[in-house]
Design a protein around this motif. Structure first.
Motif, PDB file in Angstrom:
ATOM      1  N   GLY A 134       5.719   0.889   3.839  1.00  0.00           N
ATOM      2  CA  GLY A 134       4.298   1.196   3.840  1.00  0.00           C
ATOM      3  C   GLY A 134       3.718   1.132   2.436  1.00  0.00           C
ATOM      4  N   TYR A 135       2.708   0.292   2.254  1.00  0.00           N
ATOM      5  CA  TYR A 135       1.948   0.297   1.006  1.00  0.00           C
ATOM      6  C   TYR A 135       0.794   1.281   1.141  1.00  0.00           C
ATOM      7  CZ  TYR A 135       3.993  -4.046  -0.891  1.00  0.00           C
ATOM      8  OH  TYR A 135       4.833  -4.990  -1.415  1.00  0.00           O
ATOM      9  N   SER A 169       5.266   2.480  -0.990  1.00  0.00           N
ATOM     10  CA  SER A 169       4.934   1.919  -2.285  1.00  0.00           C
ATOM     11  C   SER A 169       3.565   2.453  -2.684  1.00  0.00           C
ATOM     12  CB  SER A 169       4.902   0.387  -2.222  1.00  0.00           C
ATOM     13  OG  SER A 169       4.470  -0.148  -3.460  1.00  0.00           O
ATOM     14  N   LEU A 170       3.528   3.250  -3.752  1.00  0.00           N
ATOM     15  CA  LEU A 170       2.299   3.914  -4.188  1.00  0.00           C
ATOM     16  C   LEU A 170       1.565   3.008  -5.168  1.00  0.00           C
ATOM     17  CD1 LEU A 170       3.791   7.486  -4.754  1.00  0.00           C
ATOM     18  CD2 LEU A 170       2.792   6.512  -2.662  1.00  0.00           C
ATOM     19  N   LEU A 199      10.122   6.868  -2.239  1.00  0.00           N
ATOM     20  CA  LEU A 199       8.972   6.389  -2.989  1.00  0.00           C
ATOM     21  C   LEU A 199       9.305   5.184  -3.870  1.00  0.00           C
ATOM     22  CD1 LEU A 199       7.446   9.781  -4.182  1.00  0.00           C
ATOM     23  CD2 LEU A 199       6.905   8.482  -2.104  1.00  0.00           C
ATOM     24  N   ALA A 200       8.373   4.252  -3.888  1.00  0.00           N
ATOM     25  CA  ALA A 200       8.386   3.145  -4.843  1.00  0.00           C
ATOM     26  C   ALA A 200       7.050   3.173  -5.570  1.00  0.00           C
ATOM     27  CB  ALA A 200       8.574   1.819  -4.121  1.00  0.00           C
ATOM     28  N   VAL A 201       6.972   2.506  -6.708  1.00  0.00           N
ATOM     29  CA  VAL A 201       5.708   2.479  -7.464  1.00  0.00           C
ATOM     30  C   VAL A 201       5.265   1.045  -7.697  1.00  0.00           C
ATOM     31  CG1 VAL A 201       5.933   4.734  -8.557  1.00  0.00           C
ATOM     32  CG2 VAL A 201       7.009   2.739  -9.627  1.00  0.00           C
ATOM     33  N   VAL A 225      10.853  -0.232  -8.084  1.00  0.00           N
ATOM     34  CA  VAL A 225       9.623  -0.580  -8.796  1.00  0.00           C
ATOM     35  C   VAL A 225       9.164  -1.963  -8.360  1.00  0.00           C
ATOM     36  CG1 VAL A 225       8.558  -0.962 -11.060  1.00  0.00           C
ATOM     37  CG2 VAL A 225      10.300   0.824 -10.783  1.00  0.00           C
ATOM     38  N   ASP A 226       7.906  -2.066  -7.948  1.00  0.00           N
ATOM     39  CA  ASP A 226       7.315  -3.362  -7.613  1.00  0.00           C
ATOM     40  C   ASP A 226       6.879  -4.062  -8.894  1.00  0.00           C
ATOM     41  OD1 ASP A 226       7.523  -2.177  -5.134  1.00  0.00           O
ATOM     42  OD2 ASP A 226       5.406  -2.405  -4.598  1.00  0.00           O
TER      43      ASP A 226
END
Length: 293
Positions: A134-135, A169-170, A199-201, A225-226
Motif C-alpha cells: 500500500g502506498y 510505503s509512506l 513501513l517503507a519510506v 527504502v523506495d
C-alpha cells in the motif's frame, strides 16, 4: 536492507517523454544486472491517465526475470488485477491518499470512500495469492491543504494494513518532509500498532531533504527504502520538485554506513547515464553527476 527500485514505474510515468517498450525492458534488465532485486516495473492504470505506461502488458510479456527478483506492478482496480494475473504478476501495489483533496483529484473519491474502491481489489489479489503493498501519498504535506495531520496519515495507513497490505510505503509526495516529521510519523504508526517492520519510506528531494529523511528513517528501524535510478521522475504537484530520491545517492550513503546491498554502484551509474541519454536530459542524481561527469 531492501532498495525498492521505482524508476521504471514511478520514474518513467512522471517523465514527459514516452519511452519505447524495448528501452524500458533493457532498463529493467540493466537494473537487475546491477544487483537490484526489487524493481517495480510498470502500472496497469488506464492508458488515458498514464500514457507513458500504456505498454504494460507488452513490457511484461517480453521480460524474462531471473529467479528471486521481485517485479511488482501498480494496480488501481479489479480490472487491473485481471490484467496483472494475465501477465503472471505475483505482487501488486495500490495507491491511497492521506488527504481529501488529493483523493478527489487523483482517485475521484473521498478519503473514506477510497477504501470501498480498494477493498475488492485487495481481496481479489489476496485470494489469488498475490502480495499487496500500500502506498500512502501526501504523508507530510499537500499542495492544496498544507501540513497533513499525523493522525490522519496513520488512520489511512492502518486501514490499508487491515485490508491486508503487507507493507506501507509512506510517500513524501511533494518533498516537504523534515527528519523530525519522519521520526514523529514512524513513532505514531508504532503507537497505533503498525510496527516499523511494515513501513517503507518514499521521499522526493524538492527541498534537498531526501537523504537526511532516509537516514532518520533507517535510524528508526525502517529497512525498505523506495528510490529511482538516476533520480527519474518529477512531481506534477510541486513545480520545483526534483523527483524521487536517486538510487545511486541512496547507495552511496548506505555504502558509507557499511550496509550491504549487493548492488554494483558502477553498473548502476552506467545504467542511469544510458537512460539519461535515452531521455535526452542529464541525470538528476548527484552521485551519477560526480562519477560519470
Amino acid at each position: 536492507m531492501t532498495i525498492y527500485e521505482v524508476g521504471p514505474r514511478d520514474g518513467l510515468q512522471n517523465e514527459s517523454a514516452i519511452v519505447d517498450v524495448a528501452v524500458k525492458a533493457e532498463f529493467i534488465r540493466r537494473l537487475i544486472d546491477a544487483g537490484l532485486s526489487t524493481v517495480e516495473t510498470t502500472s496497469f492504470v488506464h492508458p488515458k491517465w498514464v500514457p507513458q505506461l500504456a505498454d504494460a502488458a507488452e513490457l511484461l510479456a517480453g521480460l524474462d526475470l531471473p529467479a528471486g527478483v521481485r517485479a511488482p506492478v501498480l494496480v488501481p482496480n479489479e480490472r487491473g488485477i485481471d490484467r496483472a494475473l494475465e501477465a503472471g504478476v505475483r505482487e501488486i501495489a495500490i495507491f491511497a491518499s492521506a488527504t481529501e483533496t488529493f483523493a478527489a483529484k487523483n482517485l475521484n473519491s473521498t478519503l473514506d470512500d477510497q477504501f470501498a474502491m480498494f477493498t475488492p481489489t485487495v481481496q481479489r489479489a489476496l485470494g489469488e495469492g498475490l502480495a499487496v503493498r500500500g502506498y500512502v501519498s501526501m504523508c507530510y504535506g499537500d499542495p492544496w491543504e498544507g501540513d497533513v495531520p499525523i493522525d490522519q496519515v496513520v488512520k489511512v495507513g492502518a486501514r490499508l494494513v487491515e485490508l491486508g497490505c503487507h507493507e506501507l510505503s509512506l510517500g513524501d509526495t511533494i518533498g516537504v518532509a523534515t527528519p523530525g516529521q519522519v521520526r514523529a510519523l514512524i513513532a505514531a504508526f508504532g503507537a497505533a500498532g503498525v510496527g516499523v517492520e511494515k513501513l517503507a519510506v518514499h521521499f522526493h528531494d524538492t527541498y534537498g531533504q531526501a537523504l537526511a529523511n532516509t537516514l532518520t528513517a533507517l535510524r528508526e528501524g525502517v529497512t525498505t527504502v523506495d528510490s529511482s535510478a538516476g533520480g527519474l521522475g518529477g512531481c506534477p504537484y510541486a513545480e520545483s520538485a526534483t523527483g524521487n530520491l536517486a538510487t545511486e545517492d541512496l547507495l552511496w550513503q548506505l555504502d558509507g554506513l557499511g550496509i550491504e546491498t549487493g548492488v554494483d554502484l558502477e553498473k548502476l551509474v552506467s545504467t542511469s547515464g544510458w537512460m539519461a541519454t535515452q531521455l535526452g536530459k542529464p541525470s538528476a542524481s548527484r552521485v551519477v553527476q560526480a562519477l560519470a561527469g
